[in-house]
Write a protein that holds these residues in place. Sequence first.
Motif, short mmCIF file in Angstrom:
data_model
loop_
_atom_site.label_atom_id
_atom_site.label_comp_id
_atom_site.label_asym_id
_atom_site.label_seq_id
_atom_site.Cartn_x
_atom_site.Cartn_y
_atom_site.Cartn_z
N VAL A 11 0.85 -1.18 0.00
CA VAL A 11 0.00 0.00 0.00
C VAL A 11 0.89 1.23 0.00
CG1 VAL A 11 -1.70 1.31 1.33
CG2 VAL A 11 -1.83 -1.19 1.26
N VAL A 12 0.55 2.20 -0.86
CA VAL A 12 1.24 3.48 -0.89
C VAL A 12 0.18 4.55 -0.66
CG1 VAL A 12 2.68 5.06 -2.20
CG2 VAL A 12 2.90 2.59 -2.57
N ASN A 13 0.39 5.37 0.34
CA ASN A 13 -0.59 6.40 0.69
C ASN A 13 -0.39 7.65 -0.14
OD1 ASN A 13 -1.89 4.85 2.71
ND2 ASN A 13 -0.18 5.26 4.07
N ASN A 14 -0.62 7.49 -1.46
CA ASN A 14 -0.53 8.62 -2.36
C ASN A 14 -1.21 8.26 -3.67
OD1 ASN A 14 0.27 11.17 -3.48
ND2 ASN A 14 2.03 11.11 -2.08
N ASN A 15 -1.41 9.27 -4.51
CA ASN A 15 -2.01 9.05 -5.81
C ASN A 15 -1.02 8.35 -6.73
OD1 ASN A 15 -4.43 10.40 -5.15
ND2 ASN A 15 -3.43 12.36 -5.50
N LYS A 90 -1.45 0.74 -9.10
CA LYS A 90 -2.88 0.96 -9.33
C LYS A 90 -3.45 1.78 -8.17
CE LYS A 90 -7.22 -1.31 -10.18
NZ LYS A 90 -7.90 -2.54 -10.53
N GLU A 91 -4.20 2.80 -8.54
CA GLU A 91 -4.86 3.61 -7.51
C GLU A 91 -6.21 2.97 -7.20
OE1 GLU A 91 -4.28 7.91 -7.62
OE2 GLU A 91 -6.47 8.07 -7.56
N VAL A 92 -6.45 2.67 -5.92
CA VAL A 92 -7.72 2.05 -5.54
C VAL A 92 -8.71 3.08 -5.01
CG1 VAL A 92 -6.78 -0.26 -5.19
CG2 VAL A 92 -6.80 1.35 -3.29
N GLU A 93 -8.20 4.19 -4.52
CA GLU A 93 -9.00 5.34 -4.13
C GLU A 93 -8.03 6.51 -3.97
OE1 GLU A 93 -9.55 4.81 0.61
OE2 GLU A 93 -10.62 3.34 -0.61
N PRO A 94 -8.54 7.75 -3.92
CA PRO A 94 -7.61 8.87 -3.77
C PRO A 94 -6.67 8.68 -2.57
CG PRO A 94 -9.81 9.66 -4.24
CD PRO A 94 -9.93 8.17 -4.00
N TYR A 95 -5.40 8.91 -2.80
CA TYR A 95 -4.36 8.78 -1.78
C TYR A 95 -4.20 7.37 -1.23
CZ TYR A 95 -4.23 13.80 -2.13
OH TYR A 95 -4.12 15.07 -2.62
N SER A 96 -4.59 6.38 -2.02
CA SER A 96 -4.36 4.99 -1.65
C SER A 96 -4.13 4.17 -2.92
CB SER A 96 -5.53 4.42 -0.86
OG SER A 96 -5.21 3.11 -0.43
N SER A 97 -2.87 3.79 -3.13
CA SER A 97 -2.50 3.02 -4.31
C SER A 97 -1.86 1.71 -3.88
CB SER A 97 -1.51 3.82 -5.16
OG SER A 97 -2.08 5.04 -5.57
N ARG A 98 -1.76 0.79 -4.81
CA ARG A 98 -1.10 -0.49 -4.57
C ARG A 98 0.02 -0.64 -5.59
NH1 ARG A 98 -4.18 0.59 -1.28
NH2 ARG A 98 -5.80 -0.65 -0.29
N ILE A 130 9.43 1.93 -1.95
CA ILE A 130 8.39 2.64 -2.67
C ILE A 130 7.19 2.90 -1.76
CG2 ILE A 130 6.69 2.50 -4.55
CD1 ILE A 130 8.85 0.83 -6.08
N SER A 131 6.81 1.90 -0.97
CA SER A 131 5.60 2.03 -0.15
C SER A 131 5.79 2.90 1.09
CB SER A 131 5.09 0.64 0.27
OG SER A 131 6.00 0.01 1.14
N THR A 132 7.01 3.02 1.57
CA THR A 132 7.24 3.80 2.80
C THR A 132 7.79 5.19 2.55
OG1 THR A 132 9.44 2.82 3.09
CG2 THR A 132 7.59 1.73 4.21
N TYR A 133 8.08 5.52 1.31
CA TYR A 133 8.65 6.83 0.98
C TYR A 133 7.65 7.94 1.24
CZ TYR A 133 11.01 10.49 -1.64
OH TYR A 133 11.62 11.65 -1.99
N ASN A 134 8.15 9.07 1.74
CA ASN A 134 7.31 10.25 1.97
C ASN A 134 7.30 11.08 0.67
OD1 ASN A 134 6.02 12.56 2.74
ND2 ASN A 134 7.37 13.03 4.45
N TYR A 135 6.23 10.98 -0.09
CA TYR A 135 6.13 11.64 -1.39
C TYR A 135 5.81 13.11 -1.29
CZ TYR A 135 6.26 6.99 -3.45
OH TYR A 135 6.65 5.75 -3.83
#
Length: 136
Positions: A11-15, A90-98, A130-135
């Motif tokens: 999970v990546v907390n970004n677009n 893939k973006e599953v919702e705004p600010y939540s991608s996989r 990739i998943s833990t980076y602060n974008y």
Amino acid sequence: METKYESAIKVVNNNVGVIYQRLSNFQNLSTMLPPDNMQNWEATADTCRFTAPQIGEIGLRIIDRQENACIKYTVDGQTRFNFNIWVQMKEVEPYSSRIKVTMKADLNPMLKMMVGSHLQKFVDMIATAISTYNYN
């Protein structure tokens, strides 16, 4: 013999657009990857070269960009074996991608025995970075 290594889906907390922009240019990656796993980093927009512990010197170049979906990388220069890496997103919702990182490597049985576990750790390290980076 082709061997496939895959990360878990992260999970990546970004677009996805923000993630894609960061990953589609090697010059952006130097701050994303742990310095103890990537030494002697050199990069242009489309190529990079670095030394990975237990694996050796690696050169990569981007061979395909599918905007906001996938980036494919391949070997650039001399290596002990050929491989391809791709990052699917893939973006599953705004600010939540996989994202998922996959590597296919041409390894003879002896080389697979020597570096196989290191390649899986390398793929997992990239996915975690990739998943833990602060974008922001």
